[in-house]
Design a protein around this motif. Structure first.
Motif, short mmCIF file in Angstrom:
data_model
loop_
_atom_site.label_atom_id
_atom_site.label_comp_id
_atom_site.label_asym_id
_atom_site.label_seq_id
_atom_site.Cartn_x
_atom_site.Cartn_y
_atom_site.Cartn_z
N ASP A 76 -13.91 -14.39 -36.72
CA ASP A 76 -12.72 -13.78 -37.32
C ASP A 76 -13.09 -12.39 -37.84
OD1 ASP A 76 -10.35 -13.21 -38.54
OD2 ASP A 76 -10.54 -14.72 -40.12
N PHE A 77 -12.50 -11.34 -37.27
CA PHE A 77 -12.84 -9.97 -37.63
C PHE A 77 -12.38 -9.61 -39.04
CE2 PHE A 77 -13.07 -9.70 -32.98
CZ PHE A 77 -14.37 -9.25 -32.87
N ARG A 78 -11.32 -10.27 -39.54
CA ARG A 78 -10.89 -10.00 -40.91
C ARG A 78 -11.95 -10.49 -41.90
NH1 ARG A 78 -5.19 -12.61 -41.17
NH2 ARG A 78 -6.40 -14.09 -39.99
N ARG A 79 -12.54 -11.66 -41.61
CA ARG A 79 -13.59 -12.19 -42.47
C ARG A 79 -14.82 -11.29 -42.42
NH1 ARG A 79 -14.24 -18.28 -42.08
NH2 ARG A 79 -12.64 -18.19 -43.63
N LEU A 80 -15.16 -10.81 -41.23
CA LEU A 80 -16.29 -9.90 -41.08
C LEU A 80 -16.04 -8.61 -41.88
CD1 LEU A 80 -18.99 -9.20 -39.72
CD2 LEU A 80 -17.66 -8.21 -37.86
N PHE B 139 -14.22 -8.36 -44.49
CA PHE B 139 -14.36 -8.72 -45.91
C PHE B 139 -15.82 -8.70 -46.33
CE2 PHE B 139 -15.46 -12.17 -48.82
CZ PHE B 139 -14.84 -11.71 -49.97
N TYR B 140 -16.71 -9.36 -45.55
CA TYR B 140 -18.13 -9.39 -45.89
C TYR B 140 -18.74 -7.99 -45.87
CZ TYR B 140 -18.21 -14.46 -45.74
OH TYR B 140 -17.98 -15.78 -46.01
N PHE B 141 -18.28 -7.19 -44.91
CA PHE B 141 -18.78 -5.82 -44.86
C PHE B 141 -18.39 -5.06 -46.13
CE2 PHE B 141 -17.77 -1.36 -44.05
CZ PHE B 141 -19.04 -0.89 -43.86
N MET B 142 -17.12 -5.15 -46.50
CA MET B 142 -16.66 -4.42 -47.68
C MET B 142 -17.35 -4.94 -48.95
SD MET B 142 -14.80 -1.97 -46.77
CE MET B 142 -14.25 -1.46 -48.36
N ALA B 143 -17.56 -6.25 -49.03
CA ALA B 143 -18.23 -6.82 -50.21
C ALA B 143 -19.66 -6.31 -50.31
CB ALA B 143 -18.21 -8.34 -50.13
N SER B 144 -20.40 -6.38 -49.21
CA SER B 144 -21.80 -5.91 -49.26
C SER B 144 -21.84 -4.40 -49.48
CB SER B 144 -22.54 -6.29 -47.98
OG SER B 144 -21.99 -5.63 -46.86
N HIS B 145 -20.89 -3.69 -48.91
CA HIS B 145 -20.82 -2.24 -49.06
C HIS B 145 -20.60 -1.86 -50.52
CE1 HIS B 145 -19.14 1.82 -47.84
NE2 HIS B 145 -20.25 1.73 -47.14
N ASN B 146 -19.67 -2.56 -51.19
CA ASN B 146 -19.37 -2.26 -52.59
C ASN B 146 -20.47 -2.73 -53.53
OD1 ASN B 146 -16.91 -0.99 -52.13
ND2 ASN B 146 -15.81 -2.93 -52.10
N GLN C 99 -20.50 -2.84 -38.08
CA GLN C 99 -20.38 -3.41 -39.41
C GLN C 99 -21.50 -4.41 -39.68
OE1 GLN C 99 -16.36 -4.87 -39.62
NE2 GLN C 99 -15.55 -2.87 -40.23
N VAL C 100 -21.80 -5.26 -38.68
CA VAL C 100 -22.90 -6.23 -38.83
C VAL C 100 -24.21 -5.49 -39.03
CG1 VAL C 100 -24.26 -7.98 -37.62
CG2 VAL C 100 -21.76 -8.11 -37.60
N TRP C 101 -24.45 -4.46 -38.21
CA TRP C 101 -25.69 -3.68 -38.34
C TRP C 101 -25.78 -3.04 -39.74
CZ3 TRP C 101 -30.36 -3.21 -36.85
CH2 TRP C 101 -31.09 -2.07 -37.14
N CYS C 102 -24.67 -2.54 -40.23
CA CYS C 102 -24.63 -1.91 -41.55
C CYS C 102 -24.95 -2.94 -42.65
CB CYS C 102 -23.25 -1.32 -41.76
SG CYS C 102 -23.27 0.23 -42.66
N MET C 103 -24.37 -4.15 -42.53
CA MET C 103 -24.65 -5.20 -43.52
C MET C 103 -26.12 -5.59 -43.50
SD MET C 103 -21.37 -7.76 -43.66
CE MET C 103 -21.36 -8.15 -41.94
N ILE C 104 -26.71 -5.69 -42.33
CA ILE C 104 -28.14 -6.03 -42.22
C ILE C 104 -28.97 -4.95 -42.90
CG2 ILE C 104 -30.06 -6.26 -40.59
CD1 ILE C 104 -28.07 -7.67 -38.68
N CYS C 105 -28.64 -3.70 -42.67
CA CYS C 105 -29.39 -2.60 -43.31
C CYS C 105 -29.23 -2.64 -44.83
CB CYS C 105 -28.90 -1.26 -42.76
SG CYS C 105 -29.42 -0.95 -41.07
N ILE C 106 -28.03 -2.92 -45.31
CA ILE C 106 -27.79 -2.99 -46.75
C ILE C 106 -28.59 -4.13 -47.37
CG2 ILE C 106 -26.04 -3.56 -48.49
CD1 ILE C 106 -24.04 -1.93 -46.78
N ILE C 107 -28.57 -5.31 -46.72
CA ILE C 107 -29.32 -6.47 -47.24
C ILE C 107 -30.81 -6.18 -47.26
CG2 ILE C 107 -29.96 -8.86 -46.70
CD1 ILE C 107 -27.01 -9.22 -45.79
N MET C 108 -31.31 -5.52 -46.22
CA MET C 108 -32.74 -5.18 -46.18
C MET C 108 -33.08 -4.18 -47.29
SD MET C 108 -33.45 -5.07 -42.07
CE MET C 108 -35.01 -4.28 -42.27
N ALA C 109 -32.19 -3.22 -47.53
CA ALA C 109 -32.44 -2.24 -48.58
C ALA C 109 -32.45 -2.90 -49.96
CB ALA C 109 -31.38 -1.14 -48.53
#
Length: 182
Positions: free
Chosen positions: A2-6, A8-15, A32-42
């Protein structure tokens, strides 16, 4: 997926990561997935660095001695089936380590008796002189009493003297409260 859920997770991790909103934003799901992985690693790298600083700050000799003594109490209580006494023993250990910085014996214990007597007399003479037990006591006796004495600190709830047992020490209460009886 579900792209809406994705989104949501992107915006949550981003914020949560306080990355902020810039000119470049991921558009596709893969970005967006790549960005979330980078944020989690950081975030995990930052947590690792902060934890490393915490370990450096807590690696002083006194903390190490406290940890060793605490482990020793745990082992002792376990091997002697004293698990119900362990919390009070740990509290007393903590008081001991906090008090060590101000302990007379640790600071002036190696001084000659005459020097030690002058220092202790200066520090405690007024306190003892105001105590009802020592109101009309000869000053030289009071100085000798102070010099031979030892300050001890007890946590609340510790039984200092058992009922029916003659203590080997003489205690003078300088601060706090003592409850007598069972």
């Amino acid at each position: 997926l579900d792209f809406r859920r994705l989104a949501f997770y992107f915006m949550a991790s981003h914020n949560l990561s306080t990355v902020g909103y810039g000119d470049f934003v991921p558009v596709s799901a893969a970005e967006q997935v790549w960005c979330m992985i980078c944020i989690i690693m950081a975030i995990s790298n930052l947590a690792h660095i902060q934890f490393s600083f915490f370990l450096i700050a807590k690696s002083d000799p006194k903390s190490g001695m406290y940890r060793d003594a605490s482990k020793l109490i745990k082992q002792y209580c376990k091997s002697n089936s004293l698990l119900d006494l362990e919390p009070s023993m740990q509290k007393q250990l903590k008081v001991k380590f906090v008090q060590t910085e101000r302990s007379d014996e640790d600071v002036i214990g190696s001084f000659p008796l005459a020097v030690k007597a002058k220092i202790l007399s200066y520090v405690y003479k007024d306190v003892f002189a105001q105590h009802p037990l020592f109101l009309n006591v000869d000053p030289s006796y009071l100085e000798e009493f102070i010099t031979r004495g030892k300050v001890e600190v007890f946590v609340a709830g510790v039984r200092i003297v058992e009922e029916g047992v003659i203590p080997a020490q003489f205690y003078v209460l300088l601060a706090g409260k003592v409850r007598s009886g069972s």
